[in-house]
Write an enzyme that holds these catalytic residues in place. Structure first.
Site, PDB file in Angstrom:
ATOM      1  N   ASP A  12       0.878  -1.175   0.000  1.00  0.00           N
ATOM      2  CA  ASP A  12       0.000   0.000   0.000  1.00  0.00           C
ATOM      3  C   ASP A  12       0.906   1.212   0.000  1.00  0.00           C
ATOM      4  O   ASP A  12       1.706   1.389   0.922  1.00  0.00           O
ATOM      5  CB  ASP A  12      -0.874   0.023   1.261  1.00  0.00           C
ATOM      6  CG  ASP A  12      -1.918  -1.089   1.244  1.00  0.00           C
ATOM      7  OD1 ASP A  12      -2.482  -1.352   0.176  1.00  0.00           O
ATOM      8  OD2 ASP A  12      -2.151  -1.699   2.306  1.00  0.00           O
ATOM      9  N   ASP A 131     -14.050  -4.190  -1.721  1.00  0.00           N
ATOM     10  CA  ASP A 131     -13.916  -4.021  -0.273  1.00  0.00           C
ATOM     11  C   ASP A 131     -15.273  -4.313   0.346  1.00  0.00           C
ATOM     12  O   ASP A 131     -16.267  -3.649   0.035  1.00  0.00           O
ATOM     13  CB  ASP A 131     -13.468  -2.595   0.063  1.00  0.00           C
ATOM     14  CG  ASP A 131     -12.052  -2.308  -0.441  1.00  0.00           C
ATOM     15  OD1 ASP A 131     -11.280  -3.275  -0.615  1.00  0.00           O
ATOM     16  OD2 ASP A 131     -11.724  -1.128  -0.665  1.00  0.00           O
TER      17      ASP A 131
END
Lengths: 267, 202
Positions: A12, A131
Site C-alpha cells: 500500500d 472491499d
C-alpha cells in the site's frame, strides 16, 4: 502437479512510501516500495500487488514512474491499483510494466470500464478489487448470513472503505464476472488490519459464486491464517502486507510452512 | 551485441519482456511493422492481447509479411498468445493464424477456473535449445484461457499438468513457443530468455 496457491505481498503506497493501516485507517510507514518489491520477488513471492492509497490525480505521473522502477527490478507478475477510473489511466499503468490493473471505486461508478478494459487488454489484465463490510441493517433482496446470533449481509464499500454503496458483494461479484473481470481481489474491511485471520465466510461465498480466480485479503497476522484460508476455502491466492513488511516472516518461510501443511505452493 | 525486436500489438505490458531481454544482454527495439531497415537477430511475439487484433496488427500494417521477415532465418519466440499465433487457427478468434506449426488452439476445459492463472511445474519431455539448463519440474507462471493442440506431439518439448496435459513449450526449427510467461517466471524464465538469445546470436 496442480496449479499452486499464490502468496501475494501487498504494497500500500502513499506519497511514495509503503504504509499500513488498521481497518483502512491510522497509517504507519513500512518502507521503500522498490526495495520491498525486489526483496519479495527474490524471496519467492508469486505475485505483487501495489495499491496507491492516496490515488489523487496529481500523483499519477509519480505512480507511473514508480511502477516502472518496480517492474525493472522484479520478474514476477505485478498488479497495480488505486484510483484507476479511465482506460487511459489503465493503459499508462500496463505500458509501464504492470501485468494487471485493479479497479475498485472506478468499477462501481462506471461498470462498463470493466468490459472496455477486457476488450482492449484481455480478461487476465482486469482485476476488480472489492472491499466488503458486514451490514447489520437487514434489507430485502440481499444475501443474508448470521454469526453469533446476528444477521447481516456483505456490502460493497468504495473510496478506500469509506463509503457504502448498497451493493451486495455476492451479486456484485457475479455482475463483474459477466462484465469481463478476470480476477477478484476480495478484501474484508471487517478483518483488515486486525490480524485475526482471513474472513473465511466471505471468501468461501465469493469463491462459490464465481468461476474466476479469487484473492483473499484482510486479516492475515500469521502464516497459519494463510493455511487456514486455503484449507477452508477453494480460494486461489492469499494477499498479506504487514506480516511481510515488518520482517516478522519472510515470504520463503511462510511458503515453507504452507507446503508442510500439504497445500501446493511454489517453494 | 545480439539485437532483437519485440512486435507490439498495442495491447499491454511488453515492458517486462523488454527489461528481461536487456538484462540478458540484448539490444531491444519495439516494432509495430515488419518494414524495417535494420536487421534483427531475433523476433519476439509477446503474450498480451487478443488473437484477432494481434493477428491483424501483424498482417495488415506492413508491406513485408511475417513469413518474409522471418524467412526461416530469424529465430522467433512466441509467448502465450504469441505462441498460439504460430498455429493454423484459434477458438479465440476468426482470423487465420501464422500457420508455422501444425495444429490449432482450443479453449481450456470449463471445469477449470478461467483464465488459468498461476505457477505450475514443467514436465520436460525432450531436449531442447530453449530449455538448456532448466531442471525438470521447474516452476513457471501461466496466465491463459486457451491451449495449443499440435497435430503431432513431436514439437512439444515440455508439458504442464492441469489434470490434463497442456503443451507448455513447443519448438520447431527456429520457432520457439511458451504457453507461460518466461519474463514473469523468475530466474528459470530468465534462463530461457538467455537460451533464446543464444540461439539468436548464432
Amino acid at each position: 502437479m496442480v496449479l499452486t496457491k499464490r502468496i501475494i505481498p501487498c504494497l500500500d503506497v502513499a506519497n511514495g512510501r509503503v504504509v499500513k493501516g488498521l481497518n483502512f485507517e491510522s497509517i504507519k510507514d513500512a518502507g521503500d516500495p522498490v526495495q520491498l518489491a525486489e526483496k519479495y520477488s527474490n524471496e519467492g513471492a508469486d505475485e505483487l500487488v501495489f495499491l496507491d492509497i492516496t490515488a489523487s490525480s496529481e500523483q499519477r505521473e509519480t505512480i507511473k514512474s514508480l511502477v516502472k522502477k518496480i517492474a525493472e527490478v522484479i520478474d514476477i507478475p505485478f498488479t497495480v491499483g488505486g484510483g484507476v477510473k479511465s482506460l487511459q489511466h489503465a493503459r499508462d499503468i500496463l505500458l509501464n510494466g504492470a501485468d494487471k490493473v485493479a479497479i475498485n471505486t472506478g468499477a462501481v461508478k462506471n461498470p462498463e470500464v470493466i468490459t472496455e478494459l477486457m476488450e482492449l487488454f484481455g480478461k487476465q489484465c482486469v482485476v476488480v478489487a472489492i472491499d466488503s463490510r458486514r451490514n447489520y441493517n437487514i434489507e430485502k433482496g440481499k444475501n443474508i448470513f448470521s454469526e453469533n446470533g446476528k444477521q447481516f449481509w456483505f456490502e460493497v464499500f468504495i473510496y478506500g472503505g469509506k463509503k457504502g454503496t448498497g451493493l451486495d458483494v455476492i451479486d456484485w461479484s457475479k455482475k463483474i464476472e459477466k462484465l469481463g473481470a478476470g480476477e477478484i481481489l476480495l478484501t474484508s474491511i471487517d478483518r483488515d488490519g486486525t490480524k485475526d485471520g482471513y474472513d473465511v465466510l466471505l471468501t468461501n461465498e465469493i469463491v462459490l459464486a464465481v468461476g474466476i480466480p479469487v484473492i483473499a485479503s484482510g486479516g492475515c497476522g500469521k502464516p497459519e491464517d494463510m493455511i487456514d484460508i486455503f484449507k477452508n476455502t477453494e480460494v486461489n491466492a492469499a494477499l498479506a502486507a504487514s506480516i511481510f513488511h515488518y520482517e516478522t516472516h519472510s515470504v520463503n518461510r511462510v511458503k515453507q510452512l504452507i507446503q508442510e501443511n500439504n497445500i501446493p505452493v511454489r517453494y | 551485441m545480439v539485437s532483437v525486436a519485440i512486435f507490439d500489438y498495442g495491447a499491454g505490458n511488453i515492458f517486462s519482456l523488454k527489461t528481461s531481454l536487456e538484462k540478458n544482454g540484448a539490444n531491444v527495439d519495439i516494432i509495430t511493422s515488419f518494414d524495417q531497415t535494420k536487421k534483427y537477430d531475433g523476433l519476439l511475439l509477446p503474450g498480451v492481447g487478443n488473437f484477432d487484433p494481434a493477428i491483424r496488427s501483424i498482417r495488415d500494417y506492413s508491406a513485408l509479411g511475417f513469413h518474409d521477415f522471418v524467412k526461416e532465418k530469424i529465430p522467433v519466440l512466441g509467448i502465450c498468445l504469441g505462441m498460439e499465433m504460430f498455429f493454423k487457427q484459434s477458438q479465440e478468434g476468426k482470423e487465420k493464424g501464422l500457420d508455422v506449426m501444425n495444429g490449432e488452439v482450443i479453449i481450456l476445459p470449463n471445469n477449470m477456473k478461467i483464465p488459468h492463472m498461476g505457477w505450475n511445474s514443467l514436465e520436460i519431455t525432450k531436449e531442447s535449445k530453449i530449455l538448456e539448463g532448466v531442471e525438470n519440474n521447474s516452476w513457471v507462471y501461466f496466465v491463459h484461457s486457451y491451449r495449443a493442440k499440435p497435430e503431432s506431439s513431436d514439437i512439444i518439448v515440455a508439458n504442464a499438468d492441469y489434470g490434463i496435459k497442456v503443451p507448455a513449450v513447443v519448438e520447431d526449427k527456429l520457432f520457439f513457443g511458451t504457453q507461460f510467461h518466461p519474463e514473469k517466471s523468475g530466474k528459470v524464465g530468465s534462463l530461457m530468455i538467455k537460451n533464446f538469445l543464444r540461439v539468436c546470436s548464432k
